[in-house]
Scaffold this motif. Structure first.
Motif, PDB file in Angstrom:
ATOM      1  N   ARG A  33       0.962  -0.985   0.098  1.00  0.00           N
ATOM      2  CA  ARG A  33       0.041  -0.034   0.320  1.00  0.00           C
ATOM      3  C   ARG A  33       0.635   1.352   0.433  1.00  0.00           C
ATOM      4  NH1 ARG A  33      -2.693  -3.688   3.336  1.00  0.00           N
ATOM      5  NH2 ARG A  33      -2.254  -2.465   5.428  1.00  0.00           N
ATOM      6  N   ARG A  37       0.721   4.367  -2.991  1.00  0.00           N
ATOM      7  CA  ARG A  37       0.984   5.616  -2.524  1.00  0.00           C
ATOM      8  C   ARG A  37       1.698   6.480  -3.161  1.00  0.00           C
ATOM      9  NH1 ARG A  37      -0.220   3.174   2.773  1.00  0.00           N
ATOM     10  NH2 ARG A  37      -2.521   3.377   3.188  1.00  0.00           N
ATOM     11  N   VAL A  61      -5.600   1.694  -1.574  1.00  0.00           N
ATOM     12  CA  VAL A  61      -5.280   2.809  -1.916  1.00  0.00           C
ATOM     13  C   VAL A  61      -5.349   3.608  -3.169  1.00  0.00           C
ATOM     14  CG1 VAL A  61      -4.059   3.266   0.515  1.00  0.00           C
ATOM     15  CG2 VAL A  61      -2.553   1.533  -1.463  1.00  0.00           C
TER      16      VAL A  61
END
Length: 229
Positions: A33, A37, A61
Protein backbone atom coordinates in the motif's frame (compact mmCIF):
# COMPACT_ATOMS: atom_id res chain seq x y z
CA UNK A 1 25.43 3.86 11.22
CA UNK A 2 22.82 6.39 10.08
CA UNK A 3 19.33 6.09 11.55
CA UNK A 4 16.64 5.85 8.90
CA UNK A 5 13.09 4.54 8.64
CA UNK A 6 12.52 1.50 6.43
CA UNK A 7 9.61 3.19 4.68
CA UNK A 8 11.63 6.33 3.95
CA UNK A 9 14.54 4.30 2.58
CA UNK A 10 12.50 2.41 0.02
CA UNK A 11 10.64 5.53 -1.16
CA UNK A 12 13.84 7.56 -1.41
CA UNK A 13 15.83 4.77 -3.09
CA UNK A 14 13.33 3.64 -5.73
CA UNK A 15 11.63 5.73 -8.39
CA UNK A 16 8.18 4.25 -7.80
CA UNK A 17 5.91 6.58 -9.74
CA UNK A 18 4.43 4.73 -12.73
CA UNK A 19 6.45 1.58 -12.06
CA UNK A 20 5.11 -1.99 -12.01
CA UNK A 21 6.24 -3.62 -8.78
CA UNK A 22 6.06 -7.15 -7.39
CA UNK A 23 6.24 -7.20 -3.57
CA UNK A 24 7.42 -10.71 -2.60
CA UNK A 25 6.38 -11.86 0.86
CA UNK A 26 4.21 -8.79 1.33
CA UNK A 27 2.77 -9.87 4.69
CA UNK A 28 -0.25 -7.79 5.63
CA UNK A 29 0.33 -5.56 2.61
CA UNK A 30 1.52 -2.43 4.43
CA UNK A 31 4.49 -1.96 2.07
CA UNK A 32 2.35 -2.83 -0.96
CA UNK A 33 0.00 0.00 0.00
CA UNK A 34 2.88 2.39 0.72
CA UNK A 35 4.34 1.87 -2.74
CA UNK A 36 0.89 2.22 -4.31
CA UNK A 37 0.48 5.57 -2.53
CA UNK A 38 3.72 6.63 -4.18
CA UNK A 39 2.42 5.94 -7.67
CA UNK A 40 3.40 2.31 -8.28
CA UNK A 41 1.14 -0.42 -9.64
CA UNK A 42 1.86 -3.18 -7.12
CA UNK A 43 1.26 -6.92 -7.01
CA UNK A 44 1.76 -8.27 -3.49
CA UNK A 45 2.56 -11.98 -3.12
CA UNK A 46 2.08 -13.78 0.21
CA UNK A 47 1.75 -17.41 1.35
CA UNK A 48 0.60 -17.06 4.98
CA UNK A 49 -3.20 -17.40 5.35
CA UNK A 50 -3.11 -15.19 8.45
CA UNK A 51 -1.24 -12.41 6.65
CA UNK A 52 -3.35 -12.75 3.51
CA UNK A 53 -6.52 -12.25 5.55
CA UNK A 54 -5.12 -9.00 6.95
CA UNK A 55 -4.01 -7.79 3.52
CA UNK A 56 -7.35 -8.55 1.89
CA UNK A 57 -9.26 -6.86 4.73
CA UNK A 58 -7.35 -3.59 4.38
CA UNK A 59 -8.80 -0.72 2.38
CA UNK A 60 -7.19 -0.32 -1.05
CA UNK A 61 -5.30 2.90 -1.71
CA UNK A 62 -4.98 2.52 -5.51
CA UNK A 63 -4.93 -0.42 -7.95
CA UNK A 64 -2.71 -2.65 -5.80
CA UNK A 65 -3.49 -6.38 -5.58
CA UNK A 66 -2.43 -9.06 -3.09
CA UNK A 67 -2.47 -12.68 -4.21
CA UNK A 68 -1.47 -16.01 -2.74
CA UNK A 69 1.89 -17.31 -3.91
CA UNK A 70 5.55 -17.95 -3.11
CA UNK A 71 8.77 -16.32 -4.19
CA UNK A 72 10.12 -19.44 -5.87
CA UNK A 73 7.08 -19.59 -8.19
CA UNK A 74 5.89 -16.03 -8.72
CA UNK A 75 2.37 -15.60 -10.11
CA UNK A 76 3.51 -13.01 -12.67
CA UNK A 77 4.26 -13.05 -16.38
CA UNK A 78 7.73 -12.85 -17.93
CA UNK A 79 8.94 -9.26 -18.23
CA UNK A 80 5.87 -7.85 -16.49
CA UNK A 81 7.60 -5.84 -13.73
CA UNK A 82 10.02 -2.94 -13.45
CA UNK A 83 10.91 -3.65 -9.81
CA UNK A 84 10.78 -6.73 -7.56
CA UNK A 85 10.95 -6.12 -3.81
CA UNK A 86 12.02 -8.58 -1.11
CA UNK A 87 11.44 -6.63 2.09
CA UNK A 88 12.53 -8.71 5.10
CA UNK A 89 11.34 -11.74 3.15
CA UNK A 90 14.24 -13.41 1.32
CA UNK A 91 15.49 -15.13 4.50
CA UNK A 92 11.99 -16.57 5.07
CA UNK A 93 12.18 -18.50 1.80
CA UNK A 94 13.50 -22.06 2.34
CA UNK A 95 17.28 -21.97 1.72
CA UNK A 96 17.08 -24.49 -1.09
CA UNK A 97 14.66 -22.15 -2.92
CA UNK A 98 16.38 -18.77 -2.39
CA UNK A 99 18.29 -18.98 -5.67
CA UNK A 100 15.12 -20.01 -7.49
CA UNK A 101 13.26 -17.04 -5.99
CA UNK A 102 15.91 -14.64 -7.27
CA UNK A 103 15.80 -16.33 -10.68
CA UNK A 104 12.03 -15.82 -10.63
CA UNK A 105 12.59 -12.15 -9.87
CA UNK A 106 14.86 -11.91 -12.92
CA UNK A 107 12.27 -13.71 -15.03
CA UNK A 108 9.43 -11.30 -14.27
CA UNK A 109 11.59 -8.19 -14.70
CA UNK A 110 12.09 -6.21 -17.86
CA UNK A 111 15.75 -5.94 -18.97
CA UNK A 112 17.46 -3.41 -16.72
CA UNK A 113 14.76 -3.84 -14.04
CA UNK A 114 15.70 -3.73 -10.37
CA UNK A 115 15.49 -6.10 -7.42
CA UNK A 116 15.35 -4.35 -4.04
CA UNK A 117 16.34 -6.65 -1.17
CA UNK A 118 16.10 -5.35 2.40
CA UNK A 119 17.29 -7.75 5.09
CA UNK A 120 17.79 -7.35 8.84
CA UNK A 121 21.38 -7.99 9.88
CA UNK A 122 21.81 -10.66 12.56
CA UNK A 123 22.85 -8.23 15.29
CA UNK A 124 21.41 -5.41 17.38
CA UNK A 125 18.99 -5.20 20.29
CA UNK A 126 15.89 -6.24 18.35
CA UNK A 127 17.62 -9.30 16.94
CA UNK A 128 18.87 -10.29 20.39
CA UNK A 129 15.37 -9.91 21.81
CA UNK A 130 13.86 -12.19 19.15
CA UNK A 131 16.70 -14.72 19.10
CA UNK A 132 15.34 -17.20 21.70
CA UNK A 133 12.16 -17.60 19.63
CA UNK A 134 13.86 -18.02 16.26
CA UNK A 135 17.61 -17.60 15.79
CA UNK A 136 17.82 -16.49 12.16
CA UNK A 137 21.60 -16.07 12.04
CA UNK A 138 22.06 -18.92 9.57
CA UNK A 139 19.16 -18.16 7.22
CA UNK A 140 20.08 -14.49 7.03
CA UNK A 141 23.64 -15.44 6.09
CA UNK A 142 22.33 -17.83 3.46
CA UNK A 143 20.13 -15.08 2.01
CA UNK A 144 23.16 -12.79 1.74
CA UNK A 145 25.12 -15.53 -0.02
CA UNK A 146 22.25 -16.19 -2.44
CA UNK A 147 22.38 -12.56 -3.54
CA UNK A 148 26.01 -12.93 -4.60
CA UNK A 149 25.12 -15.79 -6.92
CA UNK A 150 21.76 -14.53 -8.18
CA UNK A 151 21.25 -15.77 -11.75
CA UNK A 152 20.59 -13.11 -14.38
CA UNK A 153 21.21 -10.28 -11.91
CA UNK A 154 24.19 -8.04 -11.19
CA UNK A 155 24.85 -6.13 -7.97
CA UNK A 156 24.26 -2.41 -8.46
CA UNK A 157 24.44 -1.07 -4.90
CA UNK A 158 24.63 -2.05 -1.23
CA UNK A 159 24.23 0.06 1.89
CA UNK A 160 23.37 -0.28 5.56
CA UNK A 161 21.47 1.81 8.08
CA UNK A 162 19.94 1.57 11.56
CA UNK A 163 16.18 1.16 11.73
CA UNK A 164 14.22 1.94 14.89
CA UNK A 165 11.63 -0.74 15.69
CA UNK A 166 8.81 0.73 17.80
CA UNK A 167 6.49 -1.47 19.86
CA UNK A 168 3.44 -0.25 21.74
CA UNK A 169 3.59 -3.11 24.26
CA UNK A 170 5.01 -6.57 24.91
CA UNK A 171 1.79 -8.03 23.52
CA UNK A 172 2.24 -6.04 20.30
CA UNK A 173 5.83 -7.32 20.08
CA UNK A 174 4.67 -10.90 20.52
CA UNK A 175 1.93 -10.51 17.92
CA UNK A 176 4.36 -9.09 15.38
CA UNK A 177 6.85 -11.92 15.76
CA UNK A 178 4.14 -14.58 15.67
CA UNK A 179 2.44 -13.08 12.61
CA UNK A 180 5.31 -14.20 10.38
CA UNK A 181 5.20 -17.77 11.68
CA UNK A 182 2.37 -19.13 13.83
CA UNK A 183 4.64 -21.94 15.06
CA UNK A 184 6.38 -19.36 17.24
CA UNK A 185 3.30 -19.11 19.48
CA UNK A 186 4.23 -22.25 21.42
CA UNK A 187 7.77 -20.97 22.02
CA UNK A 188 6.44 -17.69 23.36
CA UNK A 189 4.23 -19.59 25.78
CA UNK A 190 7.15 -21.69 27.04
CA UNK A 191 9.59 -18.75 27.25
CA UNK A 192 7.15 -16.09 28.44
CA UNK A 193 9.20 -14.99 31.47
CA UNK A 194 12.49 -14.88 29.55
CA UNK A 195 10.95 -12.98 26.64
CA UNK A 196 9.33 -10.38 28.89
CA UNK A 197 12.67 -9.83 30.62
CA UNK A 198 14.52 -9.42 27.30
CA UNK A 199 11.87 -7.03 26.01
CA UNK A 200 12.27 -4.86 29.11
CA UNK A 201 16.09 -5.02 29.16
CA UNK A 202 16.82 -4.42 25.46
CA UNK A 203 14.22 -1.79 24.65
CA UNK A 204 14.31 1.96 25.24
CA UNK A 205 11.12 3.37 26.82
CA UNK A 206 9.50 5.76 24.35
CA UNK A 207 7.61 7.78 26.92
CA UNK A 208 4.26 6.47 25.73
CA UNK A 209 4.30 3.10 27.46
CA UNK A 210 6.04 1.32 24.58
CA UNK A 211 9.60 0.37 23.67
CA UNK A 212 12.05 1.09 20.85
CA UNK A 213 14.78 -1.25 19.58
CA UNK A 214 17.73 -0.80 17.23
CA UNK A 215 17.86 -3.09 14.18
CA UNK A 216 20.72 -2.77 11.64
CA UNK A 217 19.52 -3.24 8.05
CA UNK A 218 21.25 -4.06 4.77
CA UNK A 219 19.84 -3.12 1.37
CA UNK A 220 21.06 -4.65 -1.87
CA UNK A 221 20.02 -3.38 -5.27
CA UNK A 222 20.42 -5.82 -8.15
CA UNK A 223 19.83 -5.11 -11.84
CA UNK A 224 18.64 -7.55 -14.45
CA UNK A 225 21.33 -7.97 -17.07
CA UNK A 226 20.34 -7.04 -20.60
CA UNK A 227 19.23 -9.87 -22.83
CA UNK A 228 21.80 -10.76 -25.51
CA UNK A 229 20.77 -9.72 -29.01
Amino acid sequence: MQRRRNADVIVETLDLDGKRVVDVGCGDGHLTRLMARNGASVLGVECSPRQLAKAWAADKVADERVVEGVGQDLPAEDGSADIVVFFNSLHHIPPEHMGTALAEAARVLTPGGLVYVSEPIAEGKFFETCRPIDDETRVRALAASALRAAPGLEMADEFTYLHNVAMKSYEAFRDRIVSANHEREEKFAVLDGEMRALYAANGRPNGEGGMEFDQPMRVNILRKTAQPE
